[in-house]
Design a protein around this motif. Structure first.
Motif, PDB file in Angstrom:
ATOM      1  N   THR A  19      37.889  66.212  42.079  1.00  0.00           N
ATOM      2  CA  THR A  19      37.675  66.196  40.631  1.00  0.00           C
ATOM      3  C   THR A  19      38.300  67.443  40.023  1.00  0.00           C
ATOM      4  O   THR A  19      38.384  68.487  40.677  1.00  0.00           O
ATOM      5  N   HIS A  66      33.901  69.689  45.881  1.00  0.00           N
ATOM      6  CA  HIS A  66      33.360  71.061  45.915  1.00  0.00           C
ATOM      7  C   HIS A  66      34.158  71.984  46.828  1.00  0.00           C
ATOM      8  O   HIS A  66      33.728  73.105  47.101  1.00  0.00           O
ATOM      9  N   LYS A  99      35.240  70.441  38.089  1.00  0.00           N
ATOM     10  CA  LYS A  99      34.378  71.481  38.667  1.00  0.00           C
ATOM     11  C   LYS A  99      35.155  72.808  38.714  1.00  0.00           C
ATOM     12  O   LYS A  99      35.325  73.431  37.682  1.00  0.00           O
ATOM     13  N   ASP A 110      36.428  63.462  50.020  1.00  0.00           N
ATOM     14  CA  ASP A 110      36.203  63.910  48.642  1.00  0.00           C
ATOM     15  C   ASP A 110      36.035  65.434  48.653  1.00  0.00           C
ATOM     16  O   ASP A 110      35.058  65.955  49.175  1.00  0.00           O
ATOM     17  N   GLY A 121      35.970  62.097  38.135  1.00  0.00           N
ATOM     18  CA  GLY A 121      35.766  61.831  39.559  1.00  0.00           C
ATOM     19  C   GLY A 121      34.973  60.560  39.812  1.00  0.00           C
ATOM     20  O   GLY A 121      35.234  59.845  40.784  1.00  0.00           O
ATOM     21  N   TYR A 122      34.002  60.289  38.958  1.00  0.00           N
ATOM     22  CA  TYR A 122      33.191  59.085  39.145  1.00  0.00           C
ATOM     23  C   TYR A 122      34.073  57.831  39.091  1.00  0.00           C
ATOM     24  O   TYR A 122      33.972  56.943  39.952  1.00  0.00           O
TER      25      TYR A 122
HETATM   26  C1  LIG Z   1      30.810  65.583  40.828  1.00  0.00           C
HETATM   27  C2  LIG Z   1      31.268  64.721  41.945  1.00  0.00           C
HETATM   28  C3  LIG Z   1      32.016  63.570  41.704  1.00  0.00           C
HETATM   29  C4  LIG Z   1      32.275  63.056  40.319  1.00  0.00           C
HETATM   30  O1  LIG Z   1      33.237  63.827  39.657  1.00  0.00           O
HETATM   31  P1  LIG Z   1      33.208  63.924  38.074  1.00  0.00           P
HETATM   32  O2  LIG Z   1      34.559  64.421  37.727  1.00  0.00           O
HETATM   33  O3  LIG Z   1      32.114  64.863  37.737  1.00  0.00           O
HETATM   34  O4  LIG Z   1      32.960  62.547  37.540  1.00  0.00           O
HETATM   35  C5  LIG Z   1      32.486  62.859  42.786  1.00  0.00           C
HETATM   36  N1  LIG Z   1      32.214  63.248  44.046  1.00  0.00           N
HETATM   37  C6  LIG Z   1      31.480  64.342  44.305  1.00  0.00           C
HETATM   38  C7  LIG Z   1      31.198  64.717  45.717  1.00  0.00           C
HETATM   39  C8  LIG Z   1      30.963  65.109  43.263  1.00  0.00           C
HETATM   40  O5  LIG Z   1      30.212  66.166  43.525  1.00  0.00           O
END
Ligand SMILES: *Cc1c(COP(=O)(O)O)cnc(C)c1O
Length: 385
Positions: A237, A209, A240, A206, A105-106
């Motif tokens: 992502t 969550h 999670k 995004d 996600g990053y």
């Molecule tokens: C955790 C998170 C990310 C990053 O995702 P990863 O797959 O962990 O790198 C991006 N945006 C939000 C809101 C997150 O909580």
């Protein structure tokens, strides 16, 4: 020149120094930390999929079939069937023409924002947006504006100012999360969509969550509110609730083509292992299946149990902020819960959250038992009375 020791000492003095916690067991509801078994209220594995037998099996089988590595970036020779199938499935599930998958996600935030925006454009973020979104916005060179958390009057004012002076081809992108990562609350998506349509801005949401937790098939808050069509870029992502790793953007074909051409974290990085994409596909299929619905139901039952036991309102998501204030006090409470009740509940501090808003970040999952949650609730009430 300042020494690393001095800098660390400053962090220590402000109760802001961080240490890696050595975890010695898989990501389960009970976890082994430094020889102690703790109830794990720290994980974002909301549905307990990180150790699901079918997803593990999928990972192993894809490794047998496709090997361990993708060999090169997607644009060179790394665009393998598991990646393409995952993207097709995400696009279909999200109701978009296309999707693009990143390693995490990053990298998705960084790549997407810096590809979509350039100097002269404007990016408008909710104040509580995740660090990766802020980093992507900064990297893009666009003018960065921030509105107070969920404050749509302010968002509207910023849009008015921006559109009154923007050049014809400049882009304006609104960025928000669906479920906020440290507060667990919802963005008013329908109202944000109305605003973005009124002004003709773009919108990125995004769902890091929201995926797995909300919506009839677990696709997130936009699915729950039936407003996905109003979002230009649906991000998330796979690390999670999906229990694997990866990040995605679902959007129109031209937007996805543009990201494929310009997102540097996509272009200049080896494609993730094919097994990662295949396992993520199986995880998404599971999230959308009747078994996924059952896991969601279990999670929401657990959230209700927590609400009843602590006499607090039903949380808006799997994330429950337990507000403390000063960093030192939040750390102390976290440590007390670990020492006295074998609970792993992390304290989150500045810069993850604003100064003096340190808190415990409690996450519940479908894998917790009622007993786990009763123990947590009793300990919280006992130690914060
Ligand atoms: C955790 C998170 C990310 C990053 O995702 P990863 O797959 O962990 O790198 C991006 N945006 C939000 C809101 C997150 O909580």
């Amino acid at each position: 020149m300042r020494s690393p020791e001095d800098e660390l000492a400053e962090l220590e003095a402000a109760s802001l120094r961080r240490h890696l916690r050595a975890v010695d067991s898989p990501q389960l509801a009970h976890t082994q930390v430094a020889g102690q078994s703790l109830s794990n209220f720290a994980s974002n594995d909301y549905l307990g999929l990180a150790n699901h037998p079918h997803i593990k099996q999928a990972f192993i089988e894809a490794t047998e079939l496709w090997g361990t590595g993708s060999g090169a970036s997607r644009l060179i020779c790394g665009s393998l069937p598991p990646h393409r199938k995952l993207e097709l499935y995400i696009a279909t599930s999200k109701g978009t023409e296309a999707a693009l998958v990143f390693a995490n996600g990053y990298a998705t935030s960084l790549g997407a924002l810096s590809a979509l925006l350039r100097k002269g454009d404007t990016v408008i973020l909710d104040k509580l947006s995740h660090a990766s979104l802020i980093d992507g916005a900064r990297l893009s060179g666009a003018t960065l504006r921030v509105f107070p958390h969920n404050d749509l009057n302010k968002l509207s004012k910023i849009l008015e100012q921006t559109f009154s002076k923007k050049s014809t081809d400049a882009r304006v992108l609104i960025v928000t999360e669906s479920i906020f990562s440290m507060d667990g609350d919802h963005a008013p998506l329908a109202d944000i969509i109305a605003l973005k349509q009124k002004f003709g801005a773009l919108l990125l949401v995004d769902e890091a969550h929201g995926l797995g937790i909300l919506g009839p098939t677990g696709m997130g808050l936009a699915e729950q509110l039936d407003c996905a069509k109003g979002i230009d870029l649906q991000m998330g992502t796979l690390g999670k609730a999906a229990g694997v790793a990866g990040g995605y953007i679902a959007a129109t074909k031209p937007l996805i083509d543009l990201l494929t051409n310009k997102a540097r974290s996509f272009i200049y990085s080896t494609a993730p292992p094919p097994s990662q994409s295949h396992a993520a596909l199986v995880a998404l299929q599971l999230i959308r299946s009747p078994e996924g619905s059952k896991l969601r139901q279990k999670l929401w039952n657990n959230l209700q149990t927590f609400a009843d036991a602590t006499q607090t309102p039903l949380p808006a998501s799997a994330i429950i902020p337990w507000h403390v204030g000063p960093s030192a006090q939040a750390l102390e409470l976290s440590q007390t819960l670990q020492n006295t009740s074998a609970l792993l509940v992390p304290a989150v501090r500045y810069p993850t959250v604003p100064r003096n808003t340190a808190r415990l970040r409690i996450t519940l999952t479908a894998a917790h038992s009622t007993q786990d949650i009763q123990t947590l609730a009793a300990a919280l009430l006992h130690h914060t009375a």
